[in-house]
Design an enzyme around this catalytic site. Structure first.
Site, PDB file in Angstrom:
ATOM      1  N   GLY A   1       0.832  -1.209   0.000  1.00 43.42           N
ATOM      2  CA  GLY A   1       0.000   0.000   0.000  1.00 43.42           C
ATOM      3  C   GLY A   1       0.856   1.244   0.000  1.00 43.42           C
ATOM      4  O   GLY A   1       2.055   1.191  -0.299  1.00 43.42           O
ATOM      5  N   ASN A   2       0.272   2.361   0.309  1.00 41.34           N
ATOM      6  CA  ASN A   2       1.027   3.601   0.442  1.00 41.34           C
ATOM      7  C   ASN A   2       0.358   4.457   1.513  1.00 41.34           C
ATOM      8  O   ASN A   2      -0.720   4.122   1.999  1.00 41.34           O
ATOM      9  CB  ASN A   2       1.129   4.348  -0.893  1.00 41.34           C
TER      10      ASN A   2
END
Ligand code: C5P
Length: 396
Positions: A206-207
């Site tokens: 993810g980020n």
């Protein structure tokens, strides 16, 4: 801008109620029609006679007296906006929980018009967790909450909690009426937040996108009268009231939803930080800790912005974001062309306090006519207004 506008002003029990007199004066001078409702506690701070004389209307306070009944439903329908200034801690709490034990609260609960709130309280009350929760609740219910100012308080403390100055409240009202309905009848698709690409049932790539920018855009578009279709990845941000939201986790899911919604939209703003790569294989069971190193094989996700650019019709607008760390302008312009977007919003990560997770941002907007609109470091709420203003003024 305020000429002919019907303003229903609620005044509650706070020392800042003395500023209501000036506020009414400014509203009346600007050509607004003002009706005032006071709570019983407000009368300890300023007299109904003063506010009635300035507003040129009888001040209302009781739901009924021996001879008449104040029709709370018609008051909420009469107004173009209900403004509660000052909003005390007590009334805030009652609004957040739907209490209805005075005329102001019954008008608030039955009002069909937008509601703007200008809180005023002492620093310690302002900082109390229950006040914070109540503020989130009233915003979630769709009310516009004006920021408090910092400075000297009635207690002698110096800190946040002062009601916004009357001149600032007037500015906010003008801003509200100026943007109101500028997107009425338009449907806007907005993507927001990160995507999570699963590696196994408990892990993902993810980020750290918070979704704040997308939420600010959705809220601003709603306030302008648009129908907002929000497609959002995992986020803890509050979803603005009134948007039609689809929650997704992966880039693939976001792609599927956007491809369905874009044909019924007038405009799409792709604000999400979509993963560029996803694991080739997501394991059914949790990956066990064994060898010292493991190699992950990744494949490209579908580029949603590009896919929408390929099916875009002449009467549709497409807005993309570009988060660049080098050759920023060149890369933004390349993206504008390659993805067939009408606007690219370039995010700068170089400025302290801007970008992912932060409540501020610094952007430059490029359009396909070759125009460039730079903006300073600002709260995301203001950035959202800048983005929508640029789109409306140049195309919509
Ligand atoms: O090419 P790049 O990822 O830098 O482009 C950023 C823009 O493209 C953003 O508007 C983002 O929301 C969008 N995007 C997308 N689908 C992807 C990757 C990015 O829509 N898979």
């Amino acid at each position: 801008m305020l000429k002919g506008k019907k303003i229903l002003l609620g005044v509650t029990g706070s020392i800042a109620a003395y500023k209501s007199a000036l506020l009414i004066r400014l509203l009346v001078t600007a050509g607004a029609e003002v009706k005032v409702i006071m709570t019983t506690a407000a009368k300890d701070f300023i007299s109904p006679l003063t506010l009635g004389t300035l507003s040129k209307n009888k001040v209302l306070s009781d739901i009924y007296n021996e001879s008449e009944w104040a029709n709370h439903v018609s008051l909420g329908r009469w107004a173009d906006i209900m403004l509660v200034a000052p909003l005390s801690c007590n009334t805030l709490s009652k609004m957040a929980h739907g209490a209805c034990d005075n005329l102001l609260l019954s008008v608030y609960l039955s009002a069909t018009c937008p509601v703007m709130l200008a809180p005023a309280m002492d620093e310690d009350m302002w900082k109390h967790p229950s006040t914070k929760e109540n503020l989130i609740a009233v915003q979630r219910h769709g009310n516009i909450v004006l920021p408090v100012e910092s400075g000297e308080l009635a207690s002698g403390l110096i800190g946040p909690g002062r009601m916004a100055e009357p001149a600032i409240i007037i500015e906010q009202l003008e801003f509200f009426f100026a943007k109101n309905n500028t997107l009425k009848g338009k449907t806007i698709l907005i993507t927001a937040g990160p995507t999570h690409e699963p590696l196994d049932p408990v892990r993902f790539i993810g980020n750290s996108s918070s979704g704040k920018m997308g939420m600010a855009l959705a809220k601003d578009a709603i306030e302008r009268g648009a129908k907002v279709l929000l497609v959002v990845g995992p986020t803890s941000e509050v979803i603005p009231t009134g948007v039609e939201v689809t929650h997704i986790k992966t880039a693939e899911q976001m792609y599927e939803v956007c491809m369905q919604l874009f044909p019924i939209s007038d405009m799409a703003i792709m604000c999400a930080a979509v993963a560029d790569y996803m694991p080739v294989k997501s394991e059914n069971e949790k990956i066990k800790k064994s060898s010292d190193t493991i190699i992950l094989e990744l494949k490209k996700t579908k580029d949603i912005l590009k896919a929408l650019g390929e099916i875009k019709k002449d009467n549709q607008l497409l807005v993309g974001f570009a988060l660049e760390t080098n050759n920023e302008k060149e890369n933004a312009l390349k993206k504008l062309k390659e993805k067939n977007a009408d606007f690219i919003v370039l995010n700068s990560l170089k400025d302290k306090g801007a970008g992912f997770g932060s409540s501020k941002n610094k952007i430059t907007i490029f359009d396909k006519q070759g125009n460039e609109f730079p903006f300073g470091l600002k709260p995301k709420k203001e950035i959202a207004a800048d983005i929508l203003n640029s789109i409306i003024n140049n195309h919509a």
